[in-house]
Enzyme design. Structure first.
Site, short mmCIF file in Angstrom:
data_model
loop_
_atom_site.label_atom_id
_atom_site.label_comp_id
_atom_site.label_asym_id
_atom_site.label_seq_id
_atom_site.Cartn_x
_atom_site.Cartn_y
_atom_site.Cartn_z
N ASP A 29 0.66 -1.19 -0.06
CA ASP A 29 0.06 -0.13 0.17
C ASP A 29 0.93 1.24 -0.09
O ASP A 29 1.72 1.39 0.59
CB ASP A 29 -0.94 -0.05 1.15
CG ASP A 29 -2.26 0.57 0.99
OD1 ASP A 29 -2.51 1.79 0.59
OD2 ASP A 29 -3.25 -0.31 0.87
N SER A 82 -6.92 3.70 -1.95
CA SER A 82 -7.07 2.28 -1.55
C SER A 82 -8.21 1.90 -2.16
O SER A 82 -8.30 0.58 -2.51
CB SER A 82 -6.64 2.20 -0.26
OG SER A 82 -5.26 2.56 0.08
N ASP A 172 -9.62 25.87 -11.31
CA ASP A 172 -9.88 24.88 -12.27
C ASP A 172 -10.75 25.68 -13.48
O ASP A 172 -10.92 25.00 -14.41
CB ASP A 172 -10.80 23.97 -11.79
CG ASP A 172 -10.04 23.19 -10.71
OD1 ASP A 172 -8.85 22.94 -10.76
OD2 ASP A 172 -10.65 22.73 -9.49
N ARG A 287 -14.82 15.33 -5.52
CA ARG A 287 -13.62 14.97 -4.85
C ARG A 287 -13.29 15.17 -3.65
O ARG A 287 -13.71 16.09 -2.82
CB ARG A 287 -12.56 15.77 -5.76
CG ARG A 287 -11.23 15.57 -5.66
CD ARG A 287 -10.20 16.19 -6.66
NE ARG A 287 -8.73 16.43 -6.33
CZ ARG A 287 -8.04 16.59 -7.03
NH1 ARG A 287 -8.11 16.81 -8.55
NH2 ARG A 287 -6.74 16.91 -6.53
N LYS A 362 -6.24 -1.95 6.70
CA LYS A 362 -6.50 -2.20 5.36
C LYS A 362 -7.01 -3.59 4.94
O LYS A 362 -6.96 -4.28 3.95
CB LYS A 362 -5.18 -2.42 4.64
CG LYS A 362 -4.47 -0.88 4.67
CD LYS A 362 -4.98 0.07 3.59
CE LYS A 362 -4.25 1.26 3.77
NZ LYS A 362 -4.67 2.39 2.64
N ASP A 431 1.59 3.45 3.02
CA ASP A 431 0.80 4.48 3.03
C ASP A 431 0.52 5.12 4.26
O ASP A 431 0.49 6.22 4.58
CB ASP A 431 -0.45 3.68 2.30
CG ASP A 431 -1.52 4.81 2.09
OD1 ASP A 431 -1.15 5.62 1.52
OD2 ASP A 431 -2.46 4.60 2.42
N HIS A 435 1.48 8.77 5.24
CA HIS A 435 0.46 9.92 5.75
C HIS A 435 0.79 10.80 6.94
O HIS A 435 0.18 11.96 7.07
CB HIS A 435 -0.89 9.18 5.85
CG HIS A 435 -1.81 8.85 4.82
ND1 HIS A 435 -1.82 9.76 3.45
CD2 HIS A 435 -2.14 7.82 4.32
CE1 HIS A 435 -2.64 9.04 2.77
NE2 HIS A 435 -2.90 7.83 2.97
N ASP A 472 -1.31 -0.42 -4.86
CA ASP A 472 -2.62 0.24 -5.06
C ASP A 472 -2.60 1.51 -5.54
O ASP A 472 -3.41 2.25 -6.28
CB ASP A 472 -3.49 0.09 -4.00
CG ASP A 472 -3.05 0.65 -2.74
OD1 ASP A 472 -1.90 1.05 -2.65
OD2 ASP A 472 -3.84 0.62 -1.74
N HIS A 473 -1.37 2.43 -5.22
CA HIS A 473 -1.20 3.77 -5.41
C HIS A 473 0.09 4.31 -4.78
O HIS A 473 0.68 3.49 -4.23
CB HIS A 473 -2.43 4.59 -4.94
CG HIS A 473 -2.62 4.65 -3.45
ND1 HIS A 473 -1.78 5.22 -2.37
CD2 HIS A 473 -3.61 3.80 -2.71
CE1 HIS A 473 -1.98 4.91 -1.40
NE2 HIS A 473 -3.20 4.00 -1.38
N HIS A 502 -1.26 10.77 -1.43
CA HIS A 502 -0.97 9.84 -2.16
C HIS A 502 -0.38 10.63 -3.40
O HIS A 502 -0.48 11.94 -3.35
CB HIS A 502 -2.16 9.18 -2.69
CG HIS A 502 -3.16 8.39 -1.67
ND1 HIS A 502 -4.22 7.85 -1.80
CD2 HIS A 502 -2.50 7.97 -0.70
CE1 HIS A 502 -4.69 7.21 -0.89
NE2 HIS A 502 -3.58 7.14 0.02
#
Length: 560
Positions: A29, A82, A172, A287, A362, A431, A435, A472-473, A502
């Site tokens: 992860d 995740s 944006d 988001r 997880k 992960d 963080h 996963d990322h 991430h």
């Protein structure tokens, strides 16, 4: 827990790959691939196991996408996470997430049938429903047309009093476009008022200065929003939102992103829409990253990041659930996608015995999210899921090794037992410790994950099996914010800005082991494969051909 319907669950035998090989499937992860520098904690950590899978093995190691459209998110600026990552890994297909999911729910009316709407609608009779979010058609965090549909849908279903708390964009979309968006919104609210609904804008401010901070960078941004939205207090007071935006934009150097907070007041100077007990609140951004901090303030009883002054008893729902690990918020209008015919369900129907394990933070990812957002087993006789309790009451950087060793030991024992054909684990270290923003601890975390990988690989070696190692990322591979030139970014005081989120980086996938048939290699004809290609790959290694609508397998078998 099987899927219903007329599905032919029988998978065809692969013409070249045998059945019966034990597969060790490891998801690291938060483990992406990035340039080696001092902020790449994976590079800084001793990782001999992972290095051995990469170095000199071009046929059995490659990178795949784990963000944006590859995992069903709207744009290439959307980081993977995740939940969507494990959805893609297990489903073998790309499902709509984020904005696409909201569009489908609004189009079908399903949004009004789910638990989230039922929950907030209990406040419609006596309370006010507040909508908070980015007023924009940029489509990155929110979309104005979705807000318009929500306003209309809420009014048609009994909302008598509606207040909108707007955040102007200019990031944006073009700076200055806020005026047009407010005009559109005011027109919508006027139409609702003509039908007897008390609907108006209550507060506002620019997105980068009010509410929409992320990664706990600056809680004062959220507090400015809280003061306006909840307490009805702001340095600027106006009779309507159009006047507010025009006058604030007329100030020197003003722009939409940084408009100061304002509240709308009545003729007596009283704020028209503070959030109070009994009200409902919806954050309409789809988001997640810039809604999580507000969600914590709205939902967490033990919140301590700033003095809320009041903590109203409200019914709060996000447009989506913004953080699957924190279960935040606990109510949301649009549920995760309904994913059918996952690889796990197919393999269960074809007699593949599966063991899945991780620690608490997880565990749901290698089970619930892997299996298409479904709880429980497909076939209790063939499957075993083991959850190892995560450390609680401490930050993960205090114990960065987490439960990697215990997960690896469970996986090793399951592999050596001979009772399982697939042993699937998630190693959360990169992960969860990433963080925290603690670089030294994240280096320790990556080393611990690598030690766990080695233990599982050794077990696969002993039984003549096959390993599949992926992620996963990204996260731990790049832990500093960067400027447009890619150099580490500094804050106003000249301090390094640590990145706790991430990333948009690709992730590795490696295959191998004594059970891997000669001639198996990664294909070179797939342009930009992603996580969803992993399911067909694993099915092939189990000796099956994947269903025709799955994303193509990453491997081919060439005659040696």
């Amino acid at each position: 827990m099987g899927s219903s319907g007329d599905v032919n669950w029988k998978l065809e035998d692969h013409p070249k790959l045998p059945k019966g090989k034990t597969i060790g499937l490891i998801v690291l992860d938060g483990w992406g691939e990035s340039e080696p520098d001092q902020y790449n904690c994976i590079h800084k950590a001793p990782t001999p196991a992972m290095d051995s899978l990469k170095n000199g093995r071009p046929d059995t190691w490659r990178l795949i996408k784990a963000h944006g459209t590859a995992v069903g998110l709207p744009s290439e600026d959307d980081m993977g996470n995740s939940e969507v990552g494990h959805n893609a890994l297990g489903a073998g297909r790309i499902y709509a997430q984020g904005a696409k999911l909201v569009d489908l729910a609004l189009e079908s009316g399903k949004i009004y049938e789910d638990e989230g709407f039922k929950y907030i609608s209990e406040s419609f009779e006596k309370g006010t429903v507040h909508l908070i979010g980015l007023l924009s058609d940029g489509g990155v965090h929110s979309r104005l047309d979705q807000v318009q549909l929500l306003l209309k849908g809420f009014a048609e279903r009994g909302a008598k009093r509606i207040r909108v708390h707007i955040l102007t964009d200019g990031r944006d979309v073009l700076d200055g476009s806020s005026v047009g968006f407010v005009e559109t919104l005011e027109s919508e609210l006027a139409e609702l008022r003509s039908k007897g609904v008390d609907a108006q804008v209550a507060s506002g401010g620019g997105r980068m200065y009010v509410t929409m901070d992320r990664y706990e960078n600056d809680w004062t941004v959220v507090k400015r929003g809280w003061d306006a939205q909840v307490l009805g207090e702001a340095p600027h007071k106006f009779k309507n939102a159009l006047e507010a935006v025009k006058k604030l934009r007329a100030e020197p150097k003003a722009n939409d992103q940084y408009l100061p907070p304002f509240v709308i007041v009545d003729d007596s100077g009283k704020a028209v829409g503070p959030i109070v007990d009994g009200d409902a609140v919806v954050t309409f951004n789809f988001r997640a990253d810039r809604m999580v901090m507000l969600a914590k303030a709205l939902e967490n009883e033990d919140f301590d990041k700033f003095d809320r002054v009041r903590f109203p008893k409200i019914r709060y729902a996000g447009m989506l659930q913004y953080d699957g690990e924190l279960k935040l918020p606990s109510h949301y209008l649009v549920s995760p996608p309904l994913i059918d015919r996952t690889s796990g369900e197919y393999l269960a129907h074809n007699g593949v015995r599966t063991f899945a394990c991780s620690e608490t933070v997880k565990f749901g990812h290698v089970t619930f999210f892997w299996n298409g957002n479904r709880s429980g087993y497909f076939n209790e006789k063939l499957e075993k899921y083991v959850e190892i309790p995560s450390d609680s009451g401490i930050s993960f950087n205090e114990q960065p090794k987490m439960k990697a060793l215990e997960i690896a030991e469970k996986a090793r024992d399951a592999i050596l037992s001979g009772n399982f054909d697939q042993v699937r684990v998630n190693l959360p270290n990169g992960d969860m410790v990433g963080h925290t923003g603690d670089l030294d601890a994240t280096v320790v975390a990556c080393e611990a994950a690598d030690v766990a990988v080695r233990m599982i690989l050794d077990a696969i070696e002993k039984v003549g099996g096959i390993y599949v190692v992926t992620a996963d990322h990204g996260n731990a591979e790049d832990m500093v914010k960067r400027d447009k030139a890619g150099k580490p970014a500094l804050d106003k005081e000249g301090k390094l800005q640590i990145l706790t989120s991430h990333t948009l980086k690709p992730v590795p996938i490696a295959i191998g082991g004594p059970g891997l048939s000669a001639g198996v290699r990664f294909r070179l004809d797939l342009d930009t494969p992603g996580l969803a290609n992993v399911a067909a790959t694993v099915m092939n290694l189990h000796g099956f051909v994947a269903p025709g609508d799955y994303e193509p397998s990453l491997i081919e078998v060439v005659d040696k």
